[in-house]
Design a protein around this motif. Structure first.
Motif: not given
Length: 310
Positions: A111-114, A187-195, A276-278
């Motif tokens: 997750p968060g690698g793109r 919705l467009a790219f599947g970017v999710k808040v990991q924290g 957001y990513n970590d």
């Protein structure tokens, strides 16, 4: 920007190495194995066309040689070095070579690698800086030009109450600025808040207040739109370039890093990415929050010092 960058740097299938084999060379015996490999895009070329293809970059590596297998490629090109390694691995295995050390390839996506996962917090930070500083600076100068501030000077209103009200009023725009970006990216790219969403809201609020305070400071004495535009551009341009919006700030030399890390947009972007990513805990970005709080206090206190109603 999120749409354009998300499409430009979208996730793609693994690109195959563009490998050429010169017809009539010793490399031709390995052409069937290279052609079967899912990692190789093979092209059989005559000596003249092979020379042109490698010179024009149409192939990344050329397999040739009369007595000894020769790999011809440009070591300055990263794709050529990769293609040489891929082609050599296929050739060696076709000749009966085996791996001396057993290994397993872990190809799971984290997750968060793109790139879009990484750049989106930077876009949010850049948006908070731009709208906070431009909105605050333009609004205050327009009030000064329309003599509204001059009228307020005759009221019991204190400067600190007026300036604080301006900063707090800017917070109401966060609802219009940030959630649409977050929702669209999901919705467009599947970017999710990991924290934590609460931690994300805290950092966004602090960042908005910081840049609203700096916008106040930039416009405390400006009398025209042109004047405040020059000041705001002078303040924001270094942060656009240095603060890691579109590429990591770590790419700058070590001697420049103390300046880069002290910028408020760098601290905001790092804190947003930590959440957001970590999904880091508060201790993982406490230093960045301290930098933002310091800039917010500096902006507000200096605004009180230099602000004039007229």
């Amino acid at each position: 920007m999120a749409l354009g960058l998300g499409i430009a740097f979208r996730e793609r299938p693994t690109e195959r190495a563009a490998v050429g084999v010169e017809r009539g060379s010793v490399a031709e015996r390995y052409a069937p194995a290279l052609g079967r490999s899912s990692e190789v895009e093979l092209e059989i070329l005559s000596p003249d066309s092979a020379e042109d293809a490698i010179r024009r970059g149409e192939i990344a590596v050329l397999l040739t040689g009369r007595d000894v297998l020769t790999y011809r490629y440009d070591p300055a090109r990263a794709e050529s070095r990769s293609a040489q390694l891929v082609a050599d691995r296929v050739v060696q295995r076709a000749a009966g070579a085996t791996d001396r050390v057993p290994s397993v390839q872990d190809r799971d996506r984290r997750p968060g690698g793109r790139y879009i996962d990484w750049v989106l917090p930077g876009l949010i930070g850049m948006n908070l800086m731009s709208t906070g500083m431009w909105g605050m600076g333009f609004g205050l100068v327009q009030m000064r030009q329309k003599k509204q501030l001059k009228r307020m000077s005759s009221t019991p209103m204190r400067k600190r109450d007026f300036l604080l009200a301006q900063i707090l009023a800017r917070l109401s725009f966060i609802v219009l600025e940030v959630p649409p970006i977050v929702l669209f990216a999901w919705l467009a790219f599947g970017v999710k808040v990991q924290g934590s969403l609460a931690a994300l809201a805290l950092v966004i609020t602090l960042g908005a207040m910081t840049f609203a305070g700096l916008g106040l400071l930039a416009s405390t004495r400006a009398r025209t739109i042109e004047g405040v535009s020059g000041v705001l551009n002078l303040v924001m341009l270094p942060m656009f370039v240095l603060s890691g919006v579109f590429f990591p700030a770590s790419r700058y030399p070590d001697a420049l890093q103390p300046v880069v890390q002290a910028l408020p947009l760098t601290a905001l972007n790092d804190a947003l990415r930590a959440i957001y990513n970590d999904a880091l805990p508060f201790s993982g970005y406490a230093g960045e929050l301290a930098i933002l709080a310091a800039w917010m206090a500096i902006g507000f206190l200096l605004s009180l010092r230099f602000f004039r109603w007229q």
